[in-house]
Design a protein around this motif. Structure first.
Motif, PDB file in Angstrom:
ATOM      1  N   TYR A   1     -13.780 -13.001  -0.881  1.00 29.22           N
ATOM      2  CA  TYR A   1     -12.370 -12.729  -1.130  1.00 29.22           C
ATOM      3  C   TYR A   1     -11.565 -13.780  -0.381  1.00 29.22           C
ATOM      4  O   TYR A   1     -11.866 -14.072   0.776  1.00 29.22           O
ATOM      5  N   PRO A   2     -10.595 -14.380  -1.037  1.00 28.83           N
ATOM      6  CA  PRO A   2      -9.892 -15.497  -0.402  1.00 28.83           C
ATOM      7  C   PRO A   2      -9.226 -15.112   0.916  1.00 28.83           C
ATOM      8  O   PRO A   2      -8.585 -14.065   1.001  1.00 28.83           O
TER       9      PRO A   2
ATOM     10  N   GLU B   1     -12.526  -7.384   0.609  1.00 26.07           N
ATOM     11  CA  GLU B   1     -13.699  -7.645   1.435  1.00 26.07           C
ATOM     12  C   GLU B   1     -14.691  -6.496   1.393  1.00 26.07           C
ATOM     13  O   GLU B   1     -15.885  -6.699   1.579  1.00 26.07           O
TER      14      GLU B   1
ATOM     15  N   HIS C   1       9.813 -15.672  -6.744  1.00 31.07           N
ATOM     16  CA  HIS C   1      10.066 -14.615  -5.759  1.00 31.07           C
ATOM     17  C   HIS C   1      11.463 -14.725  -5.141  1.00 31.07           C
ATOM     18  O   HIS C   1      12.107 -13.717  -4.862  1.00 31.07           O
TER      19      HIS C   1
ATOM     20  N   CYS D   1       2.811 -14.447  -0.466  1.00 27.88           N
ATOM     21  CA  CYS D   1       4.133 -15.083  -0.553  1.00 27.88           C
ATOM     22  C   CYS D   1       5.171 -14.024  -0.889  1.00 27.88           C
ATOM     23  O   CYS D   1       6.220 -13.937  -0.271  1.00 27.88           O
ATOM     24  N   SER D   2       4.848 -13.185  -1.869  1.00 29.72           N
ATOM     25  CA  SER D   2       5.755 -12.098  -2.264  1.00 29.72           C
ATOM     26  C   SER D   2       6.049 -11.188  -1.082  1.00 29.72           C
ATOM     27  O   SER D   2       7.183 -10.791  -0.846  1.00 29.72           O
TER      28      SER D   2
ATOM     29  N   HIS E   1      -2.713  -6.659   4.233  1.00 31.19           N
ATOM     30  CA  HIS E   1      -2.912  -6.983   2.823  1.00 31.19           C
ATOM     31  C   HIS E   1      -3.331  -5.768   1.999  1.00 31.19           C
ATOM     32  O   HIS E   1      -4.357  -5.145   2.271  1.00 31.19           O
TER      33      HIS E   1
ATOM     34  N   ASP F   1       0.844  -9.211  -7.011  1.00 27.79           N
ATOM     35  CA  ASP F   1      -0.184  -8.708  -7.922  1.00 27.79           C
ATOM     36  C   ASP F   1      -1.544  -8.671  -7.242  1.00 27.79           C
ATOM     37  O   ASP F   1      -2.340  -7.755  -7.463  1.00 27.79           O
ATOM     38  N   GLY F   2      -1.809  -9.630  -6.349  1.00 27.12           N
ATOM     39  CA  GLY F   2      -3.053  -9.559  -5.592  1.00 27.12           C
ATOM     40  C   GLY F   2      -2.998  -8.390  -4.623  1.00 27.12           C
ATOM     41  O   GLY F   2      -3.933  -7.598  -4.506  1.00 27.12           O
ATOM     42  N   ASP F   3      -1.871  -8.262  -3.981  1.00 27.34           N
ATOM     43  CA  ASP F   3      -1.669  -7.240  -2.963  1.00 27.34           C
ATOM     44  C   ASP F   3      -1.761  -5.827  -3.555  1.00 27.34           C
ATOM     45  O   ASP F   3      -2.289  -4.918  -2.913  1.00 27.34           O
TER      46      ASP F   3
ATOM     47  N   ASN G   1       2.892 -12.730 -10.357  1.00 31.77           N
ATOM     48  CA  ASN G   1       2.736 -14.113 -10.840  1.00 31.77           C
ATOM     49  C   ASN G   1       1.309 -14.380 -11.339  1.00 31.77           C
ATOM     50  O   ASN G   1       0.945 -15.518 -11.631  1.00 31.77           O
TER      51      ASN G   1
ATOM     52  N   VAL H   1      -1.473 -14.560  -9.860  1.00 31.94           N
ATOM     53  CA  VAL H   1      -2.267 -15.498  -9.063  1.00 31.94           C
ATOM     54  C   VAL H   1      -2.085 -15.171  -7.583  1.00 31.94           C
ATOM     55  O   VAL H   1      -1.140 -14.475  -7.211  1.00 31.94           O
TER      56      VAL H   1
ATOM     57  N   GLY I   1      -0.821 -16.687  -4.591  1.00 33.96           N
ATOM     58  CA  GLY I   1      -0.056 -17.873  -4.194  1.00 33.96           C
ATOM     59  C   GLY I   1      -0.424 -18.346  -2.799  1.00 33.96           C
ATOM     60  O   GLY I   1      -0.872 -19.468  -2.601  1.00 33.96           O
ATOM     61  N   LEU I   2      -0.304 -17.449  -1.834  1.00 40.71           N
ATOM     62  CA  LEU I   2      -0.426 -17.850  -0.429  1.00 40.71           C
ATOM     63  C   LEU I   2      -1.784 -18.461  -0.105  1.00 40.71           C
ATOM     64  O   LEU I   2      -1.889 -19.324   0.757  1.00 40.71           O
TER      65      LEU I   2
END
Ligand SMILES: Cc1ncc(C[n+]2csc(CCOP(=O)(O)OP(=O)(O)O)c2C)c(N)n1
Ligand SMILES: Cc1ncc(C[n+]2csc(CCOP(=O)(O)OP(=O)(O)O)c2C)c(N)n1
Ligand code: SF4
Ligand code: SF4
Ligand SMILES: [Mg+2]
Ligand SMILES: [Mg+2]
Lengths: 614, 351, 614, 351
Positions: free
Chosen positions: A232-233, A270, D39, D68-69, D87, D112-114, D140, D142, D144-145
């Protein structure tokens, strides 16, 4: 105006740029050119946790003597970022040099009178030749490389070769870059005198390679036979997974079918990543994940399952500044206790401490053999300094006669020939039982894996003595792990001494430099570099041999010292912590100052307090 | 339940399947669940399905999380490897196992707490990835093993034994699975083995993520009147849309049916699903229509069971990752280690 | 046939039953009756991780002397479970008694000839009177209580009172139960002789109460002013949250409106639970969660956030057997390192160690004051033995003059009167800054909370010195925590001695019993009970005072000893671990044997090895 | 972006809202996001909405995860308390905050990742619980950060900058929110402030869980041709079903409209939503029909925006828990501590 610094092949250049301005490749070109001239360099990025617009720095230490740790201080500042101008100027050593874009006049008050100022109208020069804004930004960077080349007397041909290598394929980019380079060279030649600091061709690099630890560890995973990567990044470990994908594409595509001999999955987090790794390893694939502190914390429950159900797994932790989100783009060695004792209940996990990308590769591969042989999760502890910076390191080598060691596994033939699976029985006294992969045999050798208490044959049991026998076996297994950890590396002082020093990981280059300087000052220290956990008797004996041992770590709480005392029963009073934890890589200067101070203090204050204070 | 372990010796007269295995060869150790627990019936259905499909037991891997439901893999397929992992994380462990060896059949068993509460994220993401598996949720709308607290599928407004009221809207796992792209979605009922066995067989023959939501009443904590997960309620509100026969070795379809009453679906692996329609216009191939229909029936308090949706051409994670045909866990040094020559070349590029 | 045991008010009775057979309330009736006769009892459930059908045991130690720890061994076995018959018979002390259902004849081979067998045809008796199967099962239990009452010569009136108290409300159940009781009494009176072990009325219970630690801790949370509880079910902590709900319903409903002065949310997992707790505490409510090992592991990342962002939180960890799923229904003290250093990076968290339900209540309340005053997560470390068993403990008391202490908070008036919020500034030298609750003031005192590095004013900063200053302040705060931890309790030996012993938590009763016995054997030990972490100087001095200190713990890895050595720099060689970790509660016998053996071994083997071996 | 902090002193001519606050009073510190990041436009819309609603800044609590968001709460409402948590866990932290004080407005900001990847479970369960909040996902598609990896809303089949291919089916957060019982669901676009501001205002006036999925292109990593989260794509495929005006102090509705073109919705707090219909037959009160419609349009590659669903009578978690009117964080010793007398009584019952 103090006298200008004079130095050949021994100085520090720092570039102050804006994140996302494309300076990175120009700065790397500068560093590599010096390497190609046979002079060792150590380069470090200092960057913010954002994508674009904030300050970043690139520090290049030029050291024919081969000191690759961070030195501290700056001899030549290339100040390309107005936001940080004042701070940047402040960092320059008295007599040092400031290189800046003189297109716009800057009031004298903004300079220092104890430094030497070198102005080049970069913007003016680039704007004369280029109109496209993006081009202007990029070539401005190349122009300052050119000007620096002239000022530092670098070999132009070398730089040109590197440029053409860099743009192989996109050949039409070569000419304009070379042109921009010469615009800088010409301006400097015509308007400026060379500086007191200089680069001179040498032969001090040898056959070493220049690479970052994340890539090297990923390469190690390829050679270690890893087929499944779930990740996971997270900064600073993201590049490790991306490098693994790159190398797998290069080395692991089946020639005939064009199919992949690997599976890489970006988990949703993770917990999923480590879950996938344990599932794959349980089923007989070599699997790993890479992450950083916050990820390790989330994996805690699963790591306990791996320990107790005895499933191989490799976790590469590229440590960053903690606690919590902490300093995502800074370096620390502060996940040691968190990793070593991860999870509730009585648990212990082996760790490996690579000192540079070279060891990231070796240990990156070794970790998989250890995991399979010990049937337990293994942590490879990198940090941001090793992981994300290019280091000069010994070339990669592999013994082609080496076969992957899968540890104790019963296959079809074994079972067929009557060998019985006793999953958690210590037949060999090393604390390790045999396992089978699912699907091996129609009627023999299947077993049930669980995180709840179980007996020698993997059956569920809540019986006290059965439980105790099992977890005591796990302690024997941990003893076996000691033998698999690479031996500590010892370097003794020139003279006999009652003082020793312990260190590990990315501290190495600064430690070695410090040892040299201290030796010259008549301070003799026997040094031992730890390469993993648990610690062998050599380490314990090393401490016992000395009246006083300094333990150099890059964390606040002397975490590795805690591990040593806990596992060895050594008296902590003889082990004095020397701790650096501001997020920047430790320097030789810091180590020298601290140890000198402690040696002085020793005679006045009792040890315990010294330890307390340090 | 009894404590005298059954004698394993095989009575010669016991019927055998094509592999020569008897029903017993697919059984596991004796269940420790409550007498009458729905989960035990599901275990029985799994045993039956594997027996009928002539599956070699050791080619199946059974994985679970934590809960009464997650204990059941110990009670079936004693010759298969099993993995009772941690609470809510079976999907990730199964995904990893699947990556290591694409040739086994992966049977994930979970509970509603395990998959809809703590494990909702992993459930969702394993479905999205199209992991080739049979994912069975033994759904009793309660936490059995911890004695009767609410799960995320508990009825809104229900009261727990220690007096807590559940205010959270219940998760319909079928609806979520459909939204997330599952290519095989079915709902069964532990009380209807005839329906359940073929659903499990079809799921095992499906290539891709096959999800079965199986209502499985908890007699200890959630079988009271008013519970929509009680035997009585499910029996009264069970709206079966179709009945299924699974034909693996392509027997010719002899019997003929009134037009529109039967549909034949050939799955990726060649197995044929014969759908005997009960709800005449129900079309299990139209995802959006299916979702819409299920929403409406759910609003009406009905529990729709049967093979609810199938995409016979479903792809799986290995297809996406384009992995070699040989299982990854069988690749050796020669396959995996590029060797020293490659390093020499690499070193060159790093100077 | 060895001579029958003779004892008054000093013996152990063990009931072997089947899970879910309704024996629990009958067994508790038995224990409470003895209590009401003024004789102290300690009762313990030993149960499987399942709902119905598996073996369970209920152990009652009768001890007028007041020894409430587990003794080990059984004087009277009430063998109601055929599955475990053989093992149960095996546990009986020579000369002890076996009580069983003699309805079906049992072959003599199934008995032992060195014990005394007492058969009562319970099934026959109950079936004669009752037909409903459920009733038969329940009343069979009451019948054996009756028979035991006669055999042990217990006070019948007392038992009858307890029955009528128990069924208050459901009064029509009283008669049949009393009837069943007498069916047992009558049978025994007519057919059997009283046993050599006997209960005699005494006055040794005093005003103590009989309650489990989970309920007591929940009550403590009510008195500690907790308004938000977020939890996730897990054995053995589930009952704690359920008890909190029960007490809130009783004590926290608003008289006029009938509305709740509390909010209890069952999270979807432990990550959500601790997240809700931190959010609520950040916003000014007192909040807690309760869990066990696996839950603590899942909370690890969030605990680090609480530490670094400095948010009060109370985590009640009812420890069970680890690692991983481990032994969910067994007891251990094995989450200490996992809790104390939870999370990546440099982190430390205060812990409280209650010794019994009485302290679960006091510390359960205290934890909230500590969390608010220290602005950090606090762990209350129970274990299954304290949490899930009824203990005889001092009655609950509360000082009504006491006001809730919210710690350093600026309110509207403060801000209005010009006080400035400097969130992370150490104004008082105790390492603790002031905070504000959201919504306090329109224009003053708002700040941004984050887990990333920040400065004294809570602004984001990646600056090294700023980071170091901040985390060093956290160390000062940890020093402040030492002063808030309840002082260790010391009990000195009758004679001067160079030996000491450290212990904590549920080990207390067995330790106290062992101290008495050892004293009689002429082994003098000064004892100190730890009540929390970090440890005060008293603890360190206690160790320094003695040549040798034994550290009694219920885990494999001497976790508390590790914490002590790490935080104190004491020489571990002087601290010898005595470790019990098979999942059963530690006994006085075990402690006595171990310490005696160690004292012998001391003279032959060097300390380090002793420690290693222990 | 600039680094000279803006002077905070108020130009007298700056317009003020009813509370006497200027637009600046709702701003935060200077954004560190990429120039052109979607954002930042959402932050601007939030500022605008709060200004227009005359909200006292300190009565709003802003919470976020990591990304980033999730950084943006630092860039708006500088006078509000903010909490940048960990996160994927904003929903639980916000839920707790909300329990402590029912009187503040809770604004959750996530990515969206979060919310769809690591945080999918918490997102889902906070919606199920009916937490009274505004939950904005700055979507977005993706990460971003961390520089451009896929999130769970990334397009299936898209390629990342380092060459990875995304095979997982994308999560439609709107569809999930509707399934889980959100009582206010909207989709906006960072590029259409006129539409977004009223949506945020309406959400803030909504009682219950209000979810806004806001497409917010990432100019650094996911704004390329072919990305369904790019400015161009959204502009071309934006199908707006309605336009909204939010009237908080019940101005009389003067203007009259063609029948069927306008709908008035009065929310629980008395605020009136004036819906100007664009898709004539779209009915935002019929949950099942809405889900069906959205599924169909999504299948057609259209991005439906507007107020998609609203239940004006939505209840919230505090209603369910029946908490006292006074915020829990204001209760003192007298309210909370039963005192010694109660203990004496309790002790009696324990002997
Ligand atoms: C991390 C963690 N949290 C909590 C638990 C306790 N626990 C065990 S099973 C279970 C719930 C099981 O419910 P479900 O999945 O519905 O299974 P059922 O027993 O109803 O079949 C819980 C909360 C655990 N084992 N691990
Ligand atoms: C536990 C944890 N894992 C990983 C990370 C690294 N990380 C930071 S932001 C992020 C993804 C952000 O994506 P999104 O939520 O879409 O926000 P965006 O940047 O796209 O606005 C990740 C993986 C982290 N901070 N914490
Ligand atoms: S508690 Fe419920 S789910 Fe668990 S075994 Fe009993 S009936 Fe089945
Ligand atoms: S990386 Fe993307 S999301 Fe992040 S600030 Fe830049 S444009 Fe916005
Ligand atoms: Mg369940
Ligand atoms: Mg995103």
């Amino acid at each position: 105006m103090s006298k200008p610094l004079e130095a050949v092949n021994d100085f520090v250049v720092k570039f102050a740029n804006v994140n996302g301005s494309g300076s990175a490749s120009a700065n790397e070109l500068f560093a590599r050119s010096i390497l190609r001239m046979g002079v060792p360099v150590a380069s470090r990025n200092i960057f913010p946790s954002n994508i674009q617009g904030l300050p970043t720095w690139y520090e290049v230490r030029v050291s024919e003597a081969g000191h690759l740790g961070r030195r501290g201080g700056v001899d030549l500042m290339v100040a390309m970022n107005p936001q940080t101008w004042n701070a940047d100027i402040g960092e320059i050593e008295p007599g040092g040099y400031l290189f800046y874009d003189s297109t716009k006049p800057i009031p004298p008050s903004k300079f220092r009178d104890d430094i030497n100022v070198v102005g080049v109208p970069l913007t003016a020069i680039v704007n004369k030749e280029f109109s496209d804004p993006r081009q202007r930004q990029l070539f401005k960077n190349i122009i300052y490389v050119g000007a620096l080349a002239a000022l530092l007397n670098m070999d132009v041909a070398t730089i040109e070769t590197l440029i053409s290598e860099q743009f192989q394929g996109k050949d039409k980019l070569i000419a304009p870059n070379v042109k921009a380079l010469h615009m800088g060279i010409d301006y400097a030649k015509q308007n400026l005198a060379p500086l007191g600091i200089r680069v001179r061709k040498a032969d001090a690099v040898g056959n070493r390679v220049f690479i970052d630890g994340n890539s090297a560890a990923a390469l190690g995973a390829v050679y270690g036979g890893a087929t499944v990567c779930a990740w996971y990044p997270i900064t600073p470990s993201t590049a490790l997974a991306e490098a693994f994908m790159k190398y797998c594409r290069r080395y692991r595509m089946d020639k005939e079918t064009g199919k992949a001999k690997f599976a890489i999955v970006q988990g949703e987090d993770e917990l999923a990543s480590i879950g996938i790794v344990l599932g794959a390893a349980w089923n007989g694939a070599r699997a790993f994940t890479c992450t950083s502190g916050p990820g390790v914390s989330l994996m805690t429950e699963f790591v306990g399952l791996g320990y107790y159900a005895e499933i191989p797994a490799v976790i590469m932790d590229v440590q960053r500044g903690g606690p919590s989100t902490g300093m995502p783009t800074r370096t620390q060695q502060a996940d040691l206790i968190g990793a070593a004792y991860a999870s509730h209940g009585d648990t212990k996990h082996p760790m490996l401490f690579p000192e540079d990308p070279g060891e990231c590769f070796e240990m990156g591969a070794l970790a998989f053999d250890m995991a399979d042989r010990l049937q337990t999760p293994i942590f490879l502890m990198l940090d941001l300094d090793i992981g994300m910076n290019d280091w000069l390191t010994k070339p990669f080598q592999w013994d082609d006669s080496k076969q992957i060691d899968r540890g104790k596994v019963l296959n079809y033939e074994d079972l067929q020939s009557g060998k019985e699976l006793q999953r958690y029985t210590d037949l060999d006294g090393d604390g390790i039982g045999f396992r089978t992969y699912p699907g091996t045999h129609p009627t023999k050798g299947s077993y049930f894996t669980r995180g709840s208490s179980h007996d020698r044959l993997a059956k569920y049991s809540e019986n006290g003595p059965v439980y105790v026998e099992n977890v005591q076996r796990l302690l024997r297994k941990f003893e076996t792990a000691k033998k698999m950890i690479p031996a500590p590396v010892r370097r003794d002082a020139k003279a006999k001494t009652k003082y020793g020093v312990l260190y590990f990981g990315s501290t190495s280059p600064s430690m070695h430099e410090a040892l040299g300087v201290l030796e010259e000052q008549g301070v003799h220290l026997n040094a031992m570099r730890l390469r993993g956990f648990p610690f062998s008797d050599d380490v314990i004996n090393f401490v016992l041999e000395h009246e006083q041992v300094f333990f150099i770590e890059q964390n606040r709480d002397a975490q590795c010292r805690t591990l040593l005392v806990t596992e060895s029963n050594l008296d902590p009073a003889r082990i004095v912590p020397v701790l650096h934890y501001d997020g920047t890589p430790i320097t030789a200067r810091f180590i020298i100052d601290k140890i000198s101070a402690l040696l002085k203090a020793r005679n006045v204050a009792p040890l315990r307090e010294v330890a307390g204070r340090a | 339940m009894t404590y005298i372990p059954k004698p394993k010796l095989h009575h010669p007269s016991l019927p055998k399947n094509k592999l020569g295995f008897t029903h017993r060869d697919y059984e596991g150790s004796v269940s420790t669940l409550c007498a009458g627990c729905g989960h035990d019936s599901i275990s029985a259905a799994i045993i039956q399905a594997c027996y009928e499909l002539d599956l070699p037991p050791h080619r199946i891997a059974k994985l679970s999380g934590i809960g009464c439901s997650s204990k059941t893999p110990d009670y079936f397929l004693g010759n298969s490897h099993g993995f009772n992992s941690v609470h809510g994380r079976m999907p990730s462990v199964l995904t990893g196992a699947n990556l290591a060896n694409k040739d086994l059949i992966y049977l994930g068993v979970s509970g509603d707490g395990d998959s809809a509460s703590i494990g909702f994220g992993q459930f969702a993401h394993s479905i999205r990835r199209g992991v080739n598996m049979v994912y069975v949720v033994e759904n009793n709308g309660v936490y059995g093993l911890t004695k009767g607290q609410f799960s995320a599928t508990s009825d809104k407004g229900s009261k727990s034994k220690y007096g807590a009221l559940n205010n959270d809207s219940a998760i319909d796992m079928i609806g979520i699975a459909l939204q997330l792209g599952a290519t095989f979605v079915a709902r069964g009922f532990s009380g209807d083995k005839d329906q359940l066995v073929p659903l499990i067989k079809a799921a095992m023959n499906h290539h891709g993520a096959a999800f079965i939501d199986c209502i499985s009443p908890c007699v200890a904590f959630n079988n009271h009147a008013g519970s929509t997960k009680s035997f009585d309620y499910v029996r009264e509100h069970n709206e079966t849309v179709n009945r299924l026969d699974v034909m693996v070795d392509h027997e010719p379809i002899t019997a003929d049916y009134a037009p529109g009453t039967v549909e034949l679906v050939t799955q990726h692996d060649g197995s044929v699903l014969r759908l005997r329609k009960i709800a005449a216009h129900y079309d299990p191939s139209d995802r959006i229509a299916v979702m819409n229909y299920l929403q409406e029936r759910a609003a009406a308090g009905e529990i729709v069971t049967g093979l609810l949706y199938v995409d016979p051409e479903g792809q799986d994670l290995h297809d996406y990752l384009n992995t070699v045909d040989k299982p990854l866990n069988e690749l050796g040094t020669a396959d995996l280690v590029p060797g020293n020559a490659a390093l020499a070349k690499l070193n060159e590029s790093l100077r």
